[in-house]
Scaffold this motif. Structure first.
Motif, PDB file in Angstrom:
ATOM      1  N   ALA A   2      58.314  27.159  34.829  1.00  0.00           N
ATOM      2  CA  ALA A   2      59.254  27.737  35.774  1.00  0.00           C
ATOM      3  C   ALA A   2      60.654  27.725  35.165  1.00  0.00           C
ATOM      4  CB  ALA A   2      59.227  26.953  37.080  1.00  0.00           C
ATOM      5  N   GLU A   3      61.517  28.607  35.658  1.00  0.00           N
ATOM      6  CA  GLU A   3      62.821  28.796  35.000  1.00  0.00           C
ATOM      7  C   GLU A   3      63.730  27.578  35.091  1.00  0.00           C
ATOM      8  OE1 GLU A   3      65.360  31.692  37.518  1.00  0.00           O
ATOM      9  OE2 GLU A   3      63.305  31.909  38.250  1.00  0.00           O
ATOM     10  N   GLU A  28      61.061  25.012  44.334  1.00  0.00           N
ATOM     11  CA  GLU A  28      59.935  25.909  44.084  1.00  0.00           C
ATOM     12  C   GLU A  28      59.997  26.509  42.689  1.00  0.00           C
ATOM     13  OE1 GLU A  28      60.180  28.751  47.202  1.00  0.00           O
ATOM     14  OE2 GLU A  28      59.254  27.444  48.706  1.00  0.00           O
ATOM     15  N   LYS A  29      61.216  26.680  42.171  1.00  0.00           N
ATOM     16  CA  LYS A  29      61.404  27.273  40.850  1.00  0.00           C
ATOM     17  C   LYS A  29      61.441  26.227  39.742  1.00  0.00           C
ATOM     18  CE  LYS A  29      63.795  31.447  42.467  1.00  0.00           C
ATOM     19  NZ  LYS A  29      62.987  32.450  41.729  1.00  0.00           N
ATOM     20  N   HIS A 217      68.258  32.596  47.636  1.00  0.00           N
ATOM     21  CA  HIS A 217      67.702  33.290  46.463  1.00  0.00           C
ATOM     22  C   HIS A 217      68.822  33.803  45.553  1.00  0.00           C
ATOM     23  CE1 HIS A 217      63.355  33.265  46.884  1.00  0.00           C
ATOM     24  NE2 HIS A 217      63.478  33.495  48.178  1.00  0.00           N
ATOM     25  N   ALA A 220      70.102  30.857  43.644  1.00  0.00           N
ATOM     26  CA  ALA A 220      69.167  30.532  42.560  1.00  0.00           C
ATOM     27  C   ALA A 220      69.332  31.493  41.387  1.00  0.00           C
ATOM     28  CB  ALA A 220      67.732  30.556  43.079  1.00  0.00           C
ATOM     29  N   TYR A 221      69.558  32.772  41.672  1.00  0.00           N
ATOM     30  CA  TYR A 221      69.803  33.735  40.591  1.00  0.00           C
ATOM     31  C   TYR A 221      71.039  33.342  39.793  1.00  0.00           C
ATOM     32  CZ  TYR A 221      71.940  37.719  38.321  1.00  0.00           C
ATOM     33  OH  TYR A 221      72.578  38.513  37.404  1.00  0.00           O
ATOM     34  N   SER A 224      70.445  30.220  37.649  1.00  0.00           N
ATOM     35  CA  SER A 224      69.331  30.239  36.709  1.00  0.00           C
ATOM     36  C   SER A 224      69.766  30.366  35.254  1.00  0.00           C
ATOM     37  CB  SER A 224      68.406  31.411  37.038  1.00  0.00           C
ATOM     38  OG  SER A 224      67.409  31.557  36.042  1.00  0.00           O
TER      39      SER A 224
END
Length: 250
Positions: A2-3, A28-29, A217, A220-221, A224
């Motif tokens: 995962a990232e 989750e990521k 989300h 998270a982007y 990342s």
């Protein structure tokens, strides 16, 4: 992989609303996530929940030290803790102006200052601040809150410039009117809850409130490692509030 595998994220205000959604999605990521909140016992999503009041430098420093002691590192800082305020410029006394700015703006400075030595050693360092659509758009009855979030927008860009050569990316997410506990509290004290909700929905071109998960989300982007060329960005998640002027459906 995962990232976010192997990375440790800190989310302030992580026990509810956008913070809790962010904690869930980062985990989750693949991230290990520490939530810093006034009420850590309310946190059911994080790997580590730590008591923290972003208004107090000592508790912030203790909380960050606890994260590093327990989890070994800090790679990502999500400065999400914040409080709201309603009314025009006359509606809040000096104490409330100081309280809101202390949490929403100076709280970011305190938490970032404590985390910076650890972020500087990370190969994937990122800071994401939670701003608001009321920073770039004038909205009635939000003078104090708008002032605080306008400061967050400016602070984000200044931090991005200051820490570029430290290898730390700094961005902000800019939510529209989101379905969060604070908005629900505003609706609860409205004279006509249904009318107040309809007014909030009507000003969103997509015709609904933004969800906490949609904002998370976007956070998270920005956080990342896959977004390694994104810094100094204010990312709107606002249902078209900023850029669209769409007539109502006939």
């Amino acid at each position: 992989m995962a990232e976010f595998d192997g990375l440790v994220a800190v989310v302030t205000g992580g026990a509810s609303g956008i913070g809790a959604a962010t904690t869930t999605i980062l985990r989750e990521k693949g991230a290990t996530v520490a939530s810093l909140d006034l009420n850590p016992d309310d946190d059911k999503t994080a790997d580590l929940a730590v008591a923290c009041d972003v208004r107090d430098r000592g508790t912030v420093e203790t909380a960050i030290a606890t994260v590093v002691d327990r989890l070994g590192r800090i790679d990502i800082l999500c400065n999400n803790a914040g409080i709201g305020a309603a009314g025009d410029v006359t509606a809040n006394d000096d104490a409330e102006w100081h309280r809101v700015l202390d949490v929403n703006v100076v709280g970011i400075a305190r938490t970032t200052t404590a985390a910076l030595p650890h972020l500087r050693t990370s190969p994937a360092a990122a800071i994401v601040n939670t701003c608001s659509i009321v920073a770039p758009v004038g909205v009635p009855q939000r003078a104090l809150y708008s002032a605080s979030k306008g400061a967050v927008a400016a602070l984000t860009l200044a931090m991005a410039a200051d820490h570029l050569h430290d290898g730390i990316r700094v961005n902000a997410v800019v939510p529209g009117t989101a379905d969060t506990p604070w908005v629900q509290r505003l609706l609860e004290v409205a004279d006509d809850r249904d009318a107040a909700l309809a007014a909030l929905v009507a000003r969103q071109p997509m015709g609904r409130l933004v969800s906490a998960e949609e904002v998370a989300h976007a956070i998270a982007y920005l956080a990342s490692p896959l977004s390694s060329s994104t810094t100094g960005t204010l990312l709107a998640v606002d249902g078209g509030f900023t850029g669209l002027r769409v007539p109502a459906r006939s």
